[in-house]
Design a protein around this motif. Structure first.
Motif, PDB file in Angstrom:
ATOM      1  N   THR A  78       0.720  -1.217  -0.006  1.00  0.00           N
ATOM      2  CA  THR A  78       0.097   0.169  -0.023  1.00  0.00           C
ATOM      3  C   THR A  78       0.841   1.213   0.012  1.00  0.00           C
ATOM      4  O   THR A  78       1.858   1.341   0.756  1.00  0.00           O
ATOM      5  N   LEU A  79       0.456   2.117  -0.879  1.00  0.00           N
ATOM      6  CA  LEU A  79       1.178   3.508  -0.829  1.00  0.00           C
ATOM      7  C   LEU A  79       0.825   4.372   0.412  1.00  0.00           C
ATOM      8  O   LEU A  79      -0.312   4.971   0.714  1.00  0.00           O
ATOM      9  N   GLN A  80       1.695   4.783   1.164  1.00  0.00           N
ATOM     10  CA  GLN A  80       1.543   5.674   2.339  1.00  0.00           C
ATOM     11  C   GLN A  80       2.217   7.032   2.129  1.00  0.00           C
ATOM     12  O   GLN A  80       3.264   6.894   1.756  1.00  0.00           O
ATOM     13  N   VAL A  81       1.596   8.034   2.557  1.00  0.00           N
ATOM     14  CA  VAL A  81       2.095   9.427   2.584  1.00  0.00           C
ATOM     15  C   VAL A  81       3.399   9.415   3.353  1.00  0.00           C
ATOM     16  O   VAL A  81       3.289   8.949   4.505  1.00  0.00           O
ATOM     17  N   THR A  82       4.316  10.052   2.460  1.00  0.00           N
ATOM     18  CA  THR A  82       5.723  10.194   3.627  1.00  0.00           C
ATOM     19  C   THR A  82       5.977  11.685   3.352  1.00  0.00           C
ATOM     20  O   THR A  82       5.552  12.077   1.952  1.00  0.00           O
ATOM     21  N   THR A  83       6.405  12.373   4.097  1.00  0.00           N
ATOM     22  CA  THR A  83       6.913  13.602   3.945  1.00  0.00           C
ATOM     23  C   THR A  83       8.367  14.082   4.162  1.00  0.00           C
ATOM     24  O   THR A  83       8.907  13.301   4.823  1.00  0.00           O
ATOM     25  N   TYR A  84       8.790  15.132   3.597  1.00  0.00           N
ATOM     26  CA  TYR A  84      10.111  15.746   3.922  1.00  0.00           C
ATOM     27  C   TYR A  84      10.195  17.205   3.966  1.00  0.00           C
ATOM     28  O   TYR A  84       9.532  17.644   2.790  1.00  0.00           O
ATOM     29  N   GLY A  85      10.900  17.802   4.609  1.00  0.00           N
ATOM     30  CA  GLY A  85      10.817  19.127   4.849  1.00  0.00           C
ATOM     31  C   GLY A  85       9.371  19.774   4.832  1.00  0.00           C
ATOM     32  O   GLY A  85       8.359  19.233   5.581  1.00  0.00           O
ATOM     33  N   ASP A  86       9.361  21.100   4.529  1.00  0.00           N
ATOM     34  CA  ASP A  86       8.122  21.685   4.605  1.00  0.00           C
ATOM     35  C   ASP A  86       6.940  21.583   3.340  1.00  0.00           C
ATOM     36  O   ASP A  86       5.784  21.543   3.721  1.00  0.00           O
ATOM     37  N   ASP A  87       7.524  21.084   2.320  1.00  0.00           N
ATOM     38  CA  ASP A  87       6.388  20.991   1.280  1.00  0.00           C
ATOM     39  C   ASP A  87       6.552  19.758   0.257  1.00  0.00           C
ATOM     40  O   ASP A  87       6.237  19.732  -0.923  1.00  0.00           O
ATOM     41  N   ILE A  88       7.267  18.990   0.950  1.00  0.00           N
ATOM     42  CA  ILE A  88       7.402  17.740  -0.038  1.00  0.00           C
ATOM     43  C   ILE A  88       6.634  16.470   0.322  1.00  0.00           C
ATOM     44  O   ILE A  88       6.674  16.148   1.604  1.00  0.00           O
ATOM     45  N   SER A  89       5.907  16.170  -0.299  1.00  0.00           N
ATOM     46  CA  SER A  89       4.929  14.910   0.154  1.00  0.00           C
ATOM     47  C   SER A  89       4.792  13.894  -0.978  1.00  0.00           C
ATOM     48  O   SER A  89       4.302  14.219  -2.235  1.00  0.00           O
ATOM     49  N   ALA A  90       5.125  12.722  -0.847  1.00  0.00           N
ATOM     50  CA  ALA A  90       5.068  11.633  -1.800  1.00  0.00           C
ATOM     51  C   ALA A  90       4.511  10.568  -1.216  1.00  0.00           C
ATOM     52  O   ALA A  90       4.233  10.378   0.077  1.00  0.00           O
ATOM     53  N   HIS A  91       4.102   9.433  -1.896  1.00  0.00           N
ATOM     54  CA  HIS A  91       3.610   8.323  -1.655  1.00  0.00           C
ATOM     55  C   HIS A  91       4.650   7.064  -1.504  1.00  0.00           C
ATOM     56  O   HIS A  91       5.279   7.132  -2.631  1.00  0.00           O
ATOM     57  N   ARG A  92       4.980   6.201  -0.441  1.00  0.00           N
ATOM     58  CA  ARG A  92       6.166   5.362  -0.589  1.00  0.00           C
ATOM     59  C   ARG A  92       5.574   4.017  -0.270  1.00  0.00           C
ATOM     60  O   ARG A  92       4.471   4.162   0.704  1.00  0.00           O
ATOM     61  N   CYS A  93       5.604   2.954  -0.957  1.00  0.00           N
ATOM     62  CA  CYS A  93       5.140   1.686  -0.640  1.00  0.00           C
ATOM     63  C   CYS A  93       5.519   1.017   0.556  1.00  0.00           C
ATOM     64  O   CYS A  93       6.786   0.998   0.817  1.00  0.00           O
ATOM     65  N   ASP A  94       4.542   0.498   1.566  1.00  0.00           N
ATOM     66  CA  ASP A  94       5.059  -0.123   2.547  1.00  0.00           C
ATOM     67  C   ASP A  94       5.895  -1.481   2.547  1.00  0.00           C
ATOM     68  O   ASP A  94       6.164  -2.203   3.321  1.00  0.00           O
ATOM     69  N   SER A  95       5.836  -2.109   1.285  1.00  0.00           N
ATOM     70  CA  SER A  95       6.381  -3.242   1.004  1.00  0.00           C
ATOM     71  C   SER A  95       7.520  -3.275   0.192  1.00  0.00           C
ATOM     72  O   SER A  95       8.700  -3.540   0.703  1.00  0.00           O
ATOM     73  N   CYS A  96       7.642  -2.585  -1.059  1.00  0.00           N
ATOM     74  CA  CYS A  96       8.691  -2.507  -1.952  1.00  0.00           C
ATOM     75  C   CYS A  96       9.636  -1.226  -1.714  1.00  0.00           C
ATOM     76  O   CYS A  96      10.643  -1.013  -2.291  1.00  0.00           O
ATOM     77  N   ALA A  97       8.811  -0.310  -1.137  1.00  0.00           N
ATOM     78  CA  ALA A  97       9.596   1.233  -1.062  1.00  0.00           C
ATOM     79  C   ALA A  97       9.806   1.921  -2.256  1.00  0.00           C
ATOM     80  O   ALA A  97      10.392   2.999  -2.301  1.00  0.00           O
ATOM     81  N   GLY A  98       8.945   1.590  -3.218  1.00  0.00           N
ATOM     82  CA  GLY A  98       8.620   2.291  -4.353  1.00  0.00           C
ATOM     83  C   GLY A  98       8.216   3.781  -4.192  1.00  0.00           C
ATOM     84  O   GLY A  98       7.333   3.845  -3.035  1.00  0.00           O
ATOM     85  N   LEU A  99       8.358   4.758  -4.853  1.00  0.00           N
ATOM     86  CA  LEU A  99       7.773   5.986  -4.701  1.00  0.00           C
ATOM     87  C   LEU A  99       6.712   6.632  -5.867  1.00  0.00           C
ATOM     88  O   LEU A  99       7.401   6.274  -6.927  1.00  0.00           O
ATOM     89  N   TRP A 100       5.760   7.057  -5.140  1.00  0.00           N
ATOM     90  CA  TRP A 100       4.738   7.571  -6.261  1.00  0.00           C
ATOM     91  C   TRP A 100       4.756   9.097  -6.081  1.00  0.00           C
ATOM     92  O   TRP A 100       4.316   9.601  -4.876  1.00  0.00           O
ATOM     93  N   CYS A 101       4.655  10.098  -6.995  1.00  0.00           N
ATOM     94  CA  CYS A 101       4.666  11.428  -6.729  1.00  0.00           C
ATOM     95  C   CYS A 101       4.341  12.131  -8.234  1.00  0.00           C
ATOM     96  O   CYS A 101       4.318  11.311  -9.234  1.00  0.00           O
ATOM     97  N   GLN A 102       3.933  13.414  -7.978  1.00  0.00           N
ATOM     98  CA  GLN A 102       3.783  14.336  -9.244  1.00  0.00           C
ATOM     99  C   GLN A 102       4.836  14.939  -9.771  1.00  0.00           C
ATOM    100  O   GLN A 102       5.903  14.901  -8.811  1.00  0.00           O
ATOM    101  N   PRO A 103       5.211  15.271 -10.941  1.00  0.00           N
ATOM    102  CA  PRO A 103       6.218  15.820 -11.465  1.00  0.00           C
ATOM    103  C   PRO A 103       6.903  17.004 -10.709  1.00  0.00           C
ATOM    104  O   PRO A 103       8.020  17.141 -10.563  1.00  0.00           O
ATOM    105  N   GLU A 104       5.908  17.764 -10.282  1.00  0.00           N
ATOM    106  CA  GLU A 104       6.437  19.022  -9.588  1.00  0.00           C
ATOM    107  C   GLU A 104       7.121  18.605  -8.241  1.00  0.00           C
ATOM    108  O   GLU A 104       7.866  19.258  -7.623  1.00  0.00           O
ATOM    109  N   THR A 105       6.333  17.591  -7.579  1.00  0.00           N
ATOM    110  CA  THR A 105       7.120  17.120  -6.204  1.00  0.00           C
ATOM    111  C   THR A 105       8.427  16.405  -6.682  1.00  0.00           C
ATOM    112  O   THR A 105       9.322  16.532  -5.803  1.00  0.00           O
ATOM    113  N   LEU A 106       8.636  15.606  -7.484  1.00  0.00           N
ATOM    114  CA  LEU A 106       9.913  15.107  -8.087  1.00  0.00           C
ATOM    115  C   LEU A 106      10.962  16.143  -8.282  1.00  0.00           C
ATOM    116  O   LEU A 106      12.078  16.079  -7.828  1.00  0.00           O
TER     117      LEU A 106
END
Length: 127
Positions: free
Chosen positions: A11-39
């Motif tokens: 399952t993709l879980q929301v993970t944050t870094y800093g003040d304005d970075i929010s991405a989704h990380r898989c709780d199993s394989c640790a892949g990252l899902w994000c929008q281009p501006e977040t990347l």
């Protein structure tokens, strides 16, 4: 809204870094899902790879071979894309929402353009 990982049964879980970075990380394989501006923000932020790209790159390499994956937010099949500068990095991108899925280890590789990446680029340009 819960998002399923497009590469494994996690399952993709929301993970944050800093003040304005929010991405989704898989709780199993640790892949990252994000929008281009977040990347873009992730690539600019100091040490973001250490906080966000926490998975085992060997698992990421294995899962990178998985094709025909579905967009986690339901837009259908995602297309395989390659980074323009580091063409060895292959990721998946949704043509509808622009979302990007990076396997474990790919963000760290993407963030750092090494000397070997520059050599690959020069060799590719000569072809």
């Amino acid at each position: 809204m819960t998002l399923d990982c497009p590469k494994c049964t996690g399952t993709l879980q929301v993970t944050t870094y800093g003040d304005d970075i929010s991405a989704h990380r898989c709780d199993s394989c640790a892949g990252l899902w994000c929008q281009p501006e977040t990347l873009i923000k992730m690539r600019r932020e100091w040490m973001s790879e250490a906080a966000l790209d926490t998975g085992d790159p060997r698992i990421g390499q294995r899962l990178n071979k998985v094709d025909d994956i579905e967009c986690p937010v339901g837009h259908g099949l995602m297309r395989n894309s390659r980074d323009a500068e580091q063409t060895h990095i292959r990721y998946e991108e949704c043509e509808t929402c622009g979302g990007i899925f990076l396997d474990a280890g790919e963000f760290t590789d993407l963030k750092y353009n090494t000397l070997m990446d520059k050599v690959r680029g020069l060799l590719a340009a000569r072809r």
